[in-house]
Design an enzyme around this catalytic site. Structure first.
Site, PDB file in Angstrom:
ATOM      1  N   ASP A   1      -7.611  18.916 -14.270  1.00  0.00           N
ATOM      2  CA  ASP A   1      -8.015  17.458 -14.412  1.00  0.00           C
ATOM      3  C   ASP A   1      -7.789  17.470 -16.023  1.00  0.00           C
ATOM      4  OD1 ASP A   1      -9.525  15.300 -15.653  1.00  0.00           O
ATOM      5  OD2 ASP A   1     -11.038  15.356 -14.210  1.00  0.00           O
TER       6      ASP A   1
ATOM      7  N   ARG B   1       0.845  -1.311   0.217  1.00  0.00           N
ATOM      8  CA  ARG B   1       0.103   0.007  -0.111  1.00  0.00           C
ATOM      9  C   ARG B   1       0.683   1.386  -0.083  1.00  0.00           C
ATOM     10  NH1 ARG B   1      -1.334   1.790   4.521  1.00  0.00           N
ATOM     11  NH2 ARG B   1      -2.028  -0.042   5.358  1.00  0.00           N
TER      12      ARG B   1
ATOM     13  N   TYR C   1     -16.930  16.855 -14.750  1.00  0.00           N
ATOM     14  CA  TYR C   1     -17.158  15.450 -14.864  1.00  0.00           C
ATOM     15  C   TYR C   1     -18.431  15.161 -13.613  1.00  0.00           C
ATOM     16  CZ  TYR C   1     -16.429  10.457 -14.726  1.00  0.00           C
ATOM     17  OH  TYR C   1     -16.503   9.358 -14.595  1.00  0.00           O
TER      18      TYR C   1
ATOM     19  N   LYS D   1      -8.577   6.417 -19.244  1.00  0.00           N
ATOM     20  CA  LYS D   1      -8.999   7.023 -20.674  1.00  0.00           C
ATOM     21  C   LYS D   1      -7.660   7.215 -21.607  1.00  0.00           C
ATOM     22  CE  LYS D   1     -12.840   7.853 -18.228  1.00  0.00           C
ATOM     23  NZ  LYS D   1     -13.025   8.779 -17.640  1.00  0.00           N
TER      24      LYS D   1
END
Ligand code: PLP
Length: 402
Positions: free
Chosen positions: A187, A62, A115, A212
């Protein structure tokens, strides 16, 4: 891209061109085996050489994992930032940024047409945690300035926006943010690291849904955050440490295999983006020739309200194209159902072309609000297939639904 470099040397990535960094940054051949491609370190823990004797800092996956480190170094090099962080999704990265920078009682500005997932995160999750927000049309610098309060610590923008491809002036908004003592987060998902480099334009933090264009093959969900070397507000000079702390403390990390897939995608980002742009331009040209297409949204068009800013801050104009058809909602739905190569589906940025109806699909949740999108709007994520096939597919879909 042409690139002058007299001393090609991987020891100073900043001297290297974009694609060289995409292929090599964080990805030296393995010193033990010579493996050219970073291994998928599918391990949760690491042997210690005596208590606390960590090899290269790896203790528990982690906190850090070598495959993730490779991705984090690569994405930081591509965005020209000091430090990169890889997350389980774009929204996991966004959430970690908000919690790292803002404290309850503070305020952030988000785009009116943010978004949908970002809007939901801010409105339903971080607001209940105590962070206030306002929305502003981010193409209008004065409107963003007017939305700033004395509690504002973050201005969050997307450019281009979804689905209407609105453009925000990153340099102007960085000045507004820094004047107010706030950071500018961009973004960069729609543009990709290849077409737009927000840090060089003044942004402090860049976020991506690597799901994306970065991953690019519709086979992995992920997110990335990159922090600039020079932060525009002294109070936040430790932004990278804060985000690193929260990445580990919240734990929404990118796993080794997802990191590996994303790294593999990034290697071809530049060539894919050039092709996405070539194909999108041909499709825009075709759509412009149709009398049953009433409006086209593409920042490459001189008639687009953000065209001049896009020319200034983007290398090219991307693979996303939206348009409205004559015949309203009913016809738009028919066109979405009639394409054969464009696949009906949400998401974007993969090698395959996708078509969708925002009002009924990605933007259904904003019906009846200021964010409502036109009923006749169709959004294309233009893939890298042959442009002629894509144009023929759209022509058939438009002709057969007239
Ligand atoms: C998809 C997307 C996100 C969210 O990313 P996930 O990987 O789906 O969590 C954020 N911003 C933009 C612009 C997106 O397209």
């Amino acid at each position: 891209m042409t690139h002058d470099n007299e001393n090609a040397d991987l020891s100073d990535l900043s001297t290297l061109g974009f694609t060289t960094r995409a292929i090599h940054a964080g990805q030296e051949p393995d010193p033990r085996t010579g493996a050219v491609v970073p291994a998928i370190y599918q391990t949760s823990t690491y042997k210690q050489d005596g208590v606390g004797g960590l090899r290269e800092g790896y203790e528990y996956s982690r906190s850090a994992n070598p495959t993730r480190t490779a991705l984090e170094e690569c994405i930081a090099a591509l965005e020209g930032g000091a430090k990169g962080f890889a997350f389980a999704s774009g929204l996991a990265g966004s959430d970690t940024v908000i919690r790292s920078i803002l404290r309850p009682g503070e305020h952030m500005v988000i785009p009116t047409d943010a978004y949908g997932g970002t809007y939901r995160l801010v409105d339903k999750v971080t607001k209940s945690w105590g962070v206030e927000y306002s929305t502003a049309p981010i193409a209008d610098v004065d409107a963003v300035r007017a939305a700033v309060t004395d509690k504002t610590k973050l201005i969050w923008v997307e450019t281009p926006t979804n689905p209407k491809l609105g453009i925000a002036d990153i340099t102007a908004l960085a000045a507004v943010a820094h004047e107010a003592g706030a950071l500018l987060v961009v973004d960069n998902t729609f543009a990709s690291s290849y077409l737009q480099q927000p840090i060089a334009l003044g942004a402090d933090i860049v976020v991506h849904s690597t799901t994306k264009y970065s991953g690019g093959h519709s086979d992995v969900v992920g997110g990335a955050v990159v922090v600039a070397k020079n932060i525009g507000v002294p109070e936040f000079e430790d932004a990278a440490e804060r985000i690193g702390f929260h990445q580990n403390a919240i734990g929404a990390i990118s796993g080794p295999f997802d990191s590996w897939l994303t790294l593999r995608g990034l290697k071809t980002l530049s060539v894919r983006m050039e092709r996405h742009c070539d194909n999108a331009e041909k499709i825009v040209e075709f759509l412009a020739s149709r009398d049953d297409v009433t409006k086209i949204y593409y920042p490459g068009l001189a008639s687009h309200p953000g065209h001049d800013v896009a020319v200034k801050q983007m290398k090219r104009f991307g693979g996303m194209v939206s348009f409205e058809v004559a015949g309203g909602m009913e016809r738009a739905l028919e066109v979405c159902n009639a394409t054969k190569i464009f696949t009906l589906g949400e998401s974007l940025g993969g090698v395959e072309s996708l078509i969708e109806h925002p009002a009924r699909m990605t933007h259904a949740s904003v019906a009846g609000t200021d964010l409502e999108v036109p009923a006749a709007l169709i959004r294309l994520s233009v893939g890298i297939e042959e442009a002629d096939d894509l144009v023929a597919d759209l022509r058939n879909a438009l002709d057969s639904t007239r």
